[in-house]
Write a protein that holds these residues in place. Structure first.
Motif, PDB file in Angstrom:
ATOM      1  N   TYR A 103     -21.393   0.577  28.225  1.00 38.89           N
ATOM      2  CA  TYR A 103     -20.022   0.968  28.527  1.00 38.89           C
ATOM      3  C   TYR A 103     -19.311   1.549  27.303  1.00 38.89           C
ATOM      4  O   TYR A 103     -18.371   2.330  27.429  1.00 38.89           O
ATOM      5  CB  TYR A 103     -19.216  -0.238  29.022  1.00 38.89           C
ATOM      6  CG  TYR A 103     -19.657  -0.771  30.367  1.00 38.89           C
ATOM      7  CD1 TYR A 103     -19.785   0.088  31.464  1.00 38.89           C
ATOM      8  CD2 TYR A 103     -19.930  -2.116  30.552  1.00 38.89           C
ATOM      9  CE1 TYR A 103     -20.184  -0.388  32.701  1.00 38.89           C
ATOM     10  CE2 TYR A 103     -20.329  -2.607  31.787  1.00 38.89           C
ATOM     11  CZ  TYR A 103     -20.451  -1.734  32.855  1.00 38.89           C
ATOM     12  OH  TYR A 103     -20.844  -2.208  34.078  1.00 38.89           O
ATOM     13  N   GLN A 104     -19.718   1.103  26.108  1.00 35.00           N
ATOM     14  CA  GLN A 104     -19.063   1.564  24.884  1.00 35.00           C
ATOM     15  C   GLN A 104     -19.951   2.609  24.203  1.00 35.00           C
ATOM     16  O   GLN A 104     -20.878   2.262  23.470  1.00 35.00           O
ATOM     17  CB  GLN A 104     -18.825   0.379  23.944  1.00 35.00           C
ATOM     18  CG  GLN A 104     -17.876  -0.656  24.515  1.00 35.00           C
ATOM     19  CD  GLN A 104     -17.819  -1.889  23.638  1.00 35.00           C
ATOM     20  OE1 GLN A 104     -18.624  -2.797  23.768  1.00 35.00           O
ATOM     21  NE2 GLN A 104     -16.847  -1.918  22.730  1.00 35.00           N
ATOM     22  N   GLU A 106     -19.589   4.489  21.725  1.00 32.80           N
ATOM     23  CA  GLU A 106     -19.581   4.559  20.263  1.00 32.80           C
ATOM     24  C   GLU A 106     -20.653   3.662  19.636  1.00 32.80           C
ATOM     25  O   GLU A 106     -21.050   3.871  18.482  1.00 32.80           O
ATOM     26  CB  GLU A 106     -18.190   4.199  19.710  1.00 32.80           C
ATOM     27  CG  GLU A 106     -17.727   2.774  19.990  1.00 32.80           C
ATOM     28  CD  GLU A 106     -17.022   2.614  21.330  1.00 32.80           C
ATOM     29  OE1 GLU A 106     -16.330   1.604  21.506  1.00 32.80           O
ATOM     30  OE2 GLU A 106     -17.165   3.512  22.184  1.00 32.80           O
ATOM     31  N   SER A 108     -23.546   2.785  21.637  1.00 35.27           N
ATOM     32  CA  SER A 108     -24.680   2.807  22.568  1.00 35.27           C
ATOM     33  C   SER A 108     -25.354   4.174  22.643  1.00 35.27           C
ATOM     34  O   SER A 108     -25.958   4.512  23.657  1.00 35.27           O
ATOM     35  CB  SER A 108     -24.201   2.405  23.972  1.00 35.27           C
ATOM     36  OG  SER A 108     -23.599   1.137  23.962  1.00 35.27           O
TER      37      SER A 108
END
Length: 448
Positions: A103-104, A106, A108
């Protein structure tokens, strides 16, 4: 994978009890009336040391007839294919092995790029416009295709070929039942979909026609003909396809398939007693916003650098339930990574060479069986699998083969009454001429 055995010592137990302020484990159950508590001893073996436990488990594992030690001719959707050594090395890295849903973006980028590459390679193989980030397996992917087709066309009936994997058909029917979608089977003719029967069953209330390519018997369907008659009635054409075969066969997208699904187990994923594996789901552009699961897209950040993000998520966790296309949750993303690594390691030439070897070795097996006096039914072009008629009953055959360190084929009588005492034999690039000859010889000796 080596997972360490971490026993709890008596001191560990005492320290934990002291920390929470109780003197014994029994004290933890003080609020439960004594008369309903279990008072006896559990009928389990006493604890063992790590060394003793590993010896016991190793002996147990050695009882399995696995495809590393035995020559496997069992396919029917799960195959013994070459798995590049680098696959396990990459997926065992902690940043992939323990990764959660990205979801993130930055933090992943590695996971997101791997999924993006998976989507790209699936599109290249299938000839479709868009692929999602993977599904549970081939069966559920096909079922999701049925639900998508019914929702898109606003029709409540699906036609599925009897040459589609029997277990896939069961999953489709199960998913359809909850959506009040009727599922009708199109009969066989010479191991393929009966085209005349299909045309007679088609009408303007059909949402989709589902076929397998290559089909359950290894035969190649007349995809263009099926596509044409399907679209003539406004239905969607759904293909369940082996992605390895697509490296040499005309891709479903060129036949006008609206949805192409399948299982990526053929690329770097172990048989693992039937799962978990990795389904794929690819569509034409018009269905992009109705794809189940997630899509990863490529973008640029505020400094102009390339990056990857979750682009479309049409599952019920993210949007209103009545607008969702699916309730699929965490899928086998690690297996999608395994498939991506395998496809990358093999490359376009390698996957094509693998597929050609499958075709050549299956053809050799067919000739060997016929030379030995067996009847190989369904004479059309085939991939991976052939159907062999047995001169006697199937019962006992595979037990005999196991004793010779051979894993035999699937008895088709389990699924098709008309194919009682017929065996589906799978031949992959892993099998040698000597192993194929041994299979034919042992089956011949068994029925002599």
């Amino acid at each position: 994978m080596n997972h360490r055995y971490l026993p709890m010592t008596e001191q560990d137990q005492k320290d934990m009890l002291d920390t929470i302020g109780v003197s014994s484990i029994d004290e933890l159950f003080a609020d439960i009336p004594e008369k309903v508590r279990f008072q006896g001893e559990y009928n389990i073996k006493p604890a063992k040391s790590e060394t003793a436990l590993l010896k016991e488990l190793t002996k147990m594992a050695a009882k399995n007839a696995d495809s590393r030690r035995y020559a496997s001719f069992l396919g029917a959707g799960v195959y013994d294919h070459f798995k590049p050594t680098i696959v396990d090395h990459v997926i065992s890295r902690s940043e992939f092995y323990t990764a959660y849903t990205p979801y993130q973006p930055e933090i992943s980028q590695g996971e997101l790029q791997a999924i993006f590459e998976f989507q790209t390679m699936i599109c290249e193989l299938t000839g479709m416009d868009i692929a999602n980030s993977s599904m549970y397996d081939g069966g559920t992917a096909l079922a999701e295709a049925g639900n998508l087709a019914a929702g898109h066309t606003r029709r409540k009936k699906i036609l599925i070929s009897d040459a589609v994997h029997p277990e896939y058909r069961d999953v489709v029917k199960m998913y359809a039942h909850g959506q009040n979608i009727a599922v009708e089977t199109v009969p066989l003719k010479d191991g393929k979909t009966d085209l005349k029967a299909l045309e007679s069953q088609l009408s303007d209330d059909i949402a989709a026609v589902m076929v397998q390519y290559p089909n359950f018997f290894g035969q190649l369907e007349d995809m263009q003909k099926i596509s044409d008659v399907t679209h003539a009635h406004g239905a969607l054409f759904v293909s369940s396809s082996n992605p390895l075969a697509l490296s040499v066969l005309t891709p479903p997208g060129e036949f006008g398939a609206d949805i192409t699904v399948g299982d990526a187990q053929v690329f770097g994923i172990s048989e693992a007693f039937g799962g978990p594996h990795c389904g794929y789901f690819a569509v034409s552009n018009k269905l992009m916003r109705k794809v189940p699961g997630r899509l990863v897209g490529e973008t640029t950040d505020d400094q102009g650098q390339r990056g990857y993000v979750l682009t479309l998520q049409a599952r019920e966790q993210h949007i209103r339930r009545d607008k969702a296309t699916s309730n699929i949750c965490s899928n086998q993303a690690l297996n999608a990574l395994a498939a991506s690594v395998a496809m990358t390691a093999l490359g376009k030439k390698g996957t094509k060479e693998m597929a050609i070897q499958n075709i050549a070795k299956t053809a050799y097996a067919k000739q060997a069986f016929e030379a030995a006096g067996f009847n190989v039914v369904f004479q059309g072009a085939h991939f991976n699998e052939i159907v062999v008629a047995l001169p006697g009953t199937f019962e006992g055959l595979n037990k005999h083969l196991i004793e010779k360190e051979i894993i035999g084929g699937l008895h088709l009588g389990t699924y098709y009454k008309s194919l009682e005492n017929h065996v589906l034999v799978a031949v992959t690039e892993q099998r040698t001429k000597e192993e194929i000859d041994a299979l034919v010889a042992e089956m011949g000796a068994y029925y002599a």
